[in-house]
Design a protein around this motif. Structure first.
Motif, PDB file in Angstrom:
ATOM      1  N   UNK A   1       0.837  -1.200   0.000  1.00  0.00           N
ATOM      2  CA  UNK A   1       0.000   0.000   0.000  1.00  0.00           C
ATOM      3  C   UNK A   1       0.877   1.257   0.000  1.00  0.00           C
ATOM      4  N   UNK A   2       1.907   1.254   0.841  1.00  0.00           N
ATOM      5  CA  UNK A   2       2.801   2.410   0.908  1.00  0.00           C
ATOM      6  C   UNK A   2       3.504   2.628  -0.426  1.00  0.00           C
ATOM      7  N   UNK A   3       3.953   1.534  -1.039  1.00  0.00           N
ATOM      8  CA  UNK A   3       4.634   1.647  -2.340  1.00  0.00           C
ATOM      9  C   UNK A   3       3.687   2.198  -3.396  1.00  0.00           C
ATOM     10  N   UNK A   4       2.444   1.716  -3.387  1.00  0.00           N
ATOM     11  CA  UNK A   4       1.460   2.180  -4.362  1.00  0.00           C
ATOM     12  C   UNK A   4       1.208   3.677  -4.198  1.00  0.00           C
ATOM     13  N   UNK A   5       1.095   4.140  -2.940  1.00  0.00           N
ATOM     14  CA  UNK A   5       0.848   5.558  -2.684  1.00  0.00           C
ATOM     15  C   UNK A   5       2.020   6.409  -3.178  1.00  0.00           C
TER      16      UNK A   5
ATOM     17  N   UNK B   1      -5.561   5.740  -1.768  1.00  0.00           N
ATOM     18  CA  UNK B   1      -5.077   4.396  -1.429  1.00  0.00           C
ATOM     19  C   UNK B   1      -4.823   4.302   0.077  1.00  0.00           C
ATOM     20  N   UNK B   2      -4.197   5.339   0.628  1.00  0.00           N
ATOM     21  CA  UNK B   2      -3.944   5.341   2.076  1.00  0.00           C
ATOM     22  C   UNK B   2      -5.245   5.432   2.874  1.00  0.00           C
TER      23      UNK B   2
ATOM     24  N   UNK C   1       6.953  14.735   2.685  1.00  0.00           N
ATOM     25  CA  UNK C   1       6.858  14.441   4.119  1.00  0.00           C
ATOM     26  C   UNK C   1       6.056  13.166   4.360  1.00  0.00           C
ATOM     27  N   UNK C   2       4.977  12.999   3.614  1.00  0.00           N
ATOM     28  CA  UNK C   2       4.164  11.789   3.752  1.00  0.00           C
ATOM     29  C   UNK C   2       4.991  10.551   3.425  1.00  0.00           C
ATOM     30  N   UNK C   3       5.823  10.645   2.391  1.00  0.00           N
ATOM     31  CA  UNK C   3       6.686   9.528   2.000  1.00  0.00           C
ATOM     32  C   UNK C   3       7.680   9.196   3.110  1.00  0.00           C
TER      33      UNK C   3
ATOM     34  N   UNK D   1       7.485   4.053   9.029  1.00  0.00           N
ATOM     35  CA  UNK D   1       6.619   2.936   9.409  1.00  0.00           C
ATOM     36  C   UNK D   1       7.076   1.621   8.784  1.00  0.00           C
ATOM     37  N   UNK D   2       7.629   1.710   7.572  1.00  0.00           N
ATOM     38  CA  UNK D   2       8.129   0.495   6.927  1.00  0.00           C
ATOM     39  C   UNK D   2       9.363  -0.032   7.650  1.00  0.00           C
TER      40      UNK D   2
END
Length: 265
Positions: free
Chosen positions: A9-13, A47-48, A101-103, A109-110
């Protein structure tokens, strides 16, 4: 949906945000590319939002208990601020900082994955828990955007490209953020009274929350004294470091080991 799916999900975002950002280059000469760019950037945030909703259902509680969970909300909300600022002020550069910043927070978290835990300690079952955390989260998001805007304005001033519109934007973001910090303190006191029997105990977390509130109150006093807005950009950029200490830095202080807020680590 659980944390097992989080990396994908993180990668997709991040891929959506990156693709949307790159498409902004040809979008200057093409409305089609402009529409595609916004479609990708909004999709990254959606997505998030979808993941958080699914995660909420899986947890059977609001995902607001741990630092990792609040970082997920932060990563989802701060790009929205950038999008809204462009809509309101026609300033496009802020959204790139916000997605960046979101990234960063998704990356944290990852690298430091959370633990899937449905349990919610009694103190967190108060009806004041969710309003307190949500108000603070949105306030932090607005103040982060204000700080980023402040540093951008500082750089622009050094280059002789002062933007009064940019200074106005950072001011109003800080003003809204301060209002939410104020409500966060009030909701927190009401929650503390119900959970621990006292409105205020000068717990390390509470103390730093008050210090961060005073920092932005100081900013408003400087504005009232008609301080040069160029100097205030420095103030906004530096004040956010106080918020970072309050948010997660305080957890590493020796005095926080016996804090009633250790559940949020």
């Amino acid at each position: 949906m659980t944390l097992v799916e989080f990396p994908a999900i993180a990668l997709a975002a991040v891929v959506c945000w990156a693709a949307g950002s790159l498409l902004q280059i040809p979008a200057k000469n093409s409305r089609i590319f402009g529409s595609l760019s916004w479609l990708f950037m909004l999709s990254g945030t959606l997505v998030l939002a979808w993941f958080l909703t699914s995660y909420w259902i899986a947890l059977e509680r609001p995902p607001l208990r741990t630092l990792g969970e609040t970082r997920l909300w932060y990563a989802m909300l701060i790009p929205v601020v950038g999008f809204l600022v462009e809509y309101r002020y026609k300033i496009g550069w802020l959204k790139y900082y916000c997605m960046g910043l979101a990234t960063v927070f998704l990356g944290i978290n990852y690298l430091h994955p959370d633990v899937f835990e449905k349990a919610l300690m009694p103190a967190l079952q108060s009806p004041w828990f969710v309003p307190h955390v949500v108000v603070y989260l949105v306030g932090y998001v607005l103040l982060a955007a204000s700080a980023v805007s402040g540093w951008h304005n500082v750089i622009q001033n050094f280059r002789g490209r002062r933007s009064e519109k940019g200074e106005s934007m950072s001011h109003y973001l800080a003003l809204l953020g301060f209002v939410l910090l104020t409500f966060g303190l009030i909701f927190g006191a009401l929650w503390a009274k119900e959970a621990w029997g006292h409105y205020w105990t000068w717990d390390p977390k509470e103390t730093w929350a008050f210090i961060s509130w005073l920092a932005y109150l100081g900013y408003l006093h400087l504005v009232a004294r008609k301080t040069d807005p160029r100097k205030l950009q420095w103030y906004l950029g530096l004040s956010f470091f106080v918020l970072l200490v309050c948010w997660f830095g305080v957890n590493y202080l020796p005095s926080a080991q016996n804090s009633v807020h250790t559940y949020s680590g």
